[in-house]
Design a protein around this motif. Structure first.
Motif, PDB file in Angstrom:
ATOM      1  N   ALA A 137       0.830  -1.210   0.000  1.00  0.00           N
ATOM      2  CA  ALA A 137       0.000   0.000   0.000  1.00  0.00           C
ATOM      3  C   ALA A 137       0.864   1.259   0.000  1.00  0.00           C
ATOM      4  O   ALA A 137       0.620   2.185  -0.792  1.00  0.00           O
ATOM      5  N   ALA A 138       1.864   1.305   0.862  1.00  0.00           N
ATOM      6  CA  ALA A 138       2.706   2.500   0.954  1.00  0.00           C
ATOM      7  C   ALA A 138       3.457   2.752  -0.348  1.00  0.00           C
ATOM      8  O   ALA A 138       3.529   3.896  -0.819  1.00  0.00           O
ATOM      9  N   SER A 139       4.017   1.706  -0.931  1.00  0.00           N
ATOM     10  CA  SER A 139       4.785   1.917  -2.167  1.00  0.00           C
ATOM     11  C   SER A 139       3.881   2.378  -3.301  1.00  0.00           C
ATOM     12  O   SER A 139       4.239   3.284  -4.057  1.00  0.00           O
ATOM     13  N   ALA A 140       2.695   1.806  -3.424  1.00  0.00           N
ATOM     14  CA  ALA A 140       1.768   2.218  -4.486  1.00  0.00           C
ATOM     15  C   ALA A 140       1.304   3.657  -4.281  1.00  0.00           C
ATOM     16  O   ALA A 140       1.296   4.463  -5.221  1.00  0.00           O
ATOM     17  N   LEU A 141       0.917   3.995  -3.048  1.00  0.00           N
ATOM     18  CA  LEU A 141       0.436   5.348  -2.774  1.00  0.00           C
ATOM     19  C   LEU A 141       1.553   6.382  -2.900  1.00  0.00           C
ATOM     20  O   LEU A 141       1.334   7.483  -3.432  1.00  0.00           O
ATOM     21  N   PRO A 147      13.570  20.697  -6.196  1.00  0.00           N
ATOM     22  CA  PRO A 147      13.062  21.162  -4.898  1.00  0.00           C
ATOM     23  C   PRO A 147      11.655  20.642  -4.571  1.00  0.00           C
ATOM     24  O   PRO A 147      11.405  20.211  -3.441  1.00  0.00           O
ATOM     25  N   GLY A 148      10.755  20.663  -5.537  1.00  0.00           N
ATOM     26  CA  GLY A 148       9.401  20.162  -5.298  1.00  0.00           C
ATOM     27  C   GLY A 148       9.373  18.670  -5.054  1.00  0.00           C
ATOM     28  O   GLY A 148       8.613  18.172  -4.217  1.00  0.00           O
ATOM     29  N   HIS A 149      10.216  17.940  -5.786  1.00  0.00           N
ATOM     30  CA  HIS A 149      10.264  16.489  -5.618  1.00  0.00           C
ATOM     31  C   HIS A 149      10.803  16.125  -4.236  1.00  0.00           C
ATOM     32  O   HIS A 149      10.230  15.285  -3.544  1.00  0.00           O
ATOM     33  N   VAL A 150      11.885  16.788  -3.833  1.00  0.00           N
ATOM     34  CA  VAL A 150      12.460  16.516  -2.516  1.00  0.00           C
ATOM     35  C   VAL A 150      11.447  16.873  -1.422  1.00  0.00           C
ATOM     36  O   VAL A 150      11.301  16.136  -0.439  1.00  0.00           O
ATOM     37  N   ALA A 151      10.737  17.970  -1.596  1.00  0.00           N
ATOM     38  CA  ALA A 151       9.716  18.358  -0.612  1.00  0.00           C
ATOM     39  C   ALA A 151       8.625  17.293  -0.526  1.00  0.00           C
ATOM     40  O   ALA A 151       8.157  16.973   0.574  1.00  0.00           O
ATOM     41  N   ALA A 152       8.228  16.715  -1.664  1.00  0.00           N
ATOM     42  CA  ALA A 152       7.203  15.674  -1.658  1.00  0.00           C
ATOM     43  C   ALA A 152       7.724  14.398  -1.003  1.00  0.00           C
ATOM     44  O   ALA A 152       7.007  13.754  -0.221  1.00  0.00           O
ATOM     45  N   VAL A 153       8.953  14.004  -1.300  1.00  0.00           N
ATOM     46  CA  VAL A 153       9.549  12.822  -0.658  1.00  0.00           C
ATOM     47  C   VAL A 153       9.598  13.027   0.846  1.00  0.00           C
ATOM     48  O   VAL A 153       9.243  12.142   1.631  1.00  0.00           O
ATOM     49  N   ARG A 154      10.020  14.217   1.242  1.00  0.00           N
ATOM     50  CA  ARG A 154      10.098  14.524   2.672  1.00  0.00           C
ATOM     51  C   ARG A 154       8.706  14.479   3.306  1.00  0.00           C
ATOM     52  O   ARG A 154       8.505  13.852   4.341  1.00  0.00           O
ATOM     53  N   ALA A 155       7.732  15.131   2.680  1.00  0.00           N
ATOM     54  CA  ALA A 155       6.383  15.224   3.260  1.00  0.00           C
ATOM     55  C   ALA A 155       5.695  13.869   3.350  1.00  0.00           C
ATOM     56  O   ALA A 155       4.992  13.595   4.320  1.00  0.00           O
ATOM     57  N   ASP A 214       9.553  12.669   6.639  1.00  0.00           N
ATOM     58  CA  ASP A 214       9.072  13.349   7.840  1.00  0.00           C
ATOM     59  C   ASP A 214       7.985  12.580   8.580  1.00  0.00           C
ATOM     60  O   ASP A 214       7.648  12.921   9.711  1.00  0.00           O
ATOM     61  N   VAL A 215       7.460  11.534   7.966  1.00  0.00           N
ATOM     62  CA  VAL A 215       6.438  10.692   8.595  1.00  0.00           C
ATOM     63  C   VAL A 215       7.085   9.694   9.556  1.00  0.00           C
ATOM     64  O   VAL A 215       6.461   9.253  10.514  1.00  0.00           O
ATOM     65  N   LEU A 216       8.354   9.365   9.297  1.00  0.00           N
ATOM     66  CA  LEU A 216       9.055   8.332  10.054  1.00  0.00           C
ATOM     67  C   LEU A 216      10.001   8.929  11.089  1.00  0.00           C
ATOM     68  O   LEU A 216      10.519  10.031  10.900  1.00  0.00           O
ATOM     69  N   THR A 217      10.240   8.179  12.142  1.00  0.00           N
ATOM     70  CA  THR A 217      11.258   8.565  13.114  1.00  0.00           C
ATOM     71  C   THR A 217      12.631   8.229  12.528  1.00  0.00           C
ATOM     72  O   THR A 217      12.730   7.419  11.588  1.00  0.00           O
TER      73      THR A 217
END
Length: 154
Positions: free
Chosen positions: A20-24, A116-124, A128-131
């Motif tokens: 699920a995570a990889s697809a989403l 910049p937008g791609h990195v921000a999306a990867v981060r978001a 940033d979701v993970l510890t």
């Protein structure tokens, strides 16, 4: 079927979470790149690999191996990038079968605009979701999966 090692409940939970995570995540990143830069995720990754390579160029076979993509799939994506003026191809002077993909100045500019937008999306959507501990576990675990699958050579 008697010898099958069925997944435990926790193993099934991990497998389903991964699917699920990889697809989403792929869907989110694909849409973000398309909206912001008109690039597909594979095209973005091609530009990233080329920008990191010496002289901004790689042999097509090396690029396909690095991207874990079929040669035909890579050829299609490079053709699209070439039509857009972001990549060009050149033949290898020492091997008539060898073809290089070369990042153009326009390709480098498009990557610089898209990054910049791609990195921000990867981060978001992931980082940033993970510890920090979860990031390490994901990197270690999926790194091991990647290494074992690459060792199979398929």
């Amino acid at each position: 079927m008697g010898d099958t090692r069925w997944l435990s409940a926790e193993e099934m939970r991990a497998w389903n979470a991964f699917l699920a995570a990889s697809a989403l995540l792929n869907r989110q990143l694909e849409q973000q790149l398309k909206d912001d830069s008109g690039l597909s995720h594979p095209q973005y990754e091609i530009l990233v690999r080329l920008s990191a390579a010496p002289d901004g160029e790689l042999r097509m076979t090396e690029l396909a191996n690095g991207l874990i993509n079929s040669k035909s799939g890579l050829t299609y994506q490079v053709t699209q990038l070439e039509k857009a003026g972001l990549v060009r191809r050149r033949t290898c002077p020492t091997d008539v079968r060898g073809v290089y993909a070369v990042l153009t100045d326009a390709g480098r500019r498009r990557l610089e605009e898209a990054a910049p937008g791609h990195v921000a999306a990867v981060r978001a959507h992931l980082i940033d979701v993970l510890t920090p501990e979860q990031i390490t576990a994901v990197a270690d675990g999926l790194g091991e999966v990647t290494a074992r699958l690459r060792a199979l050579g398929r």
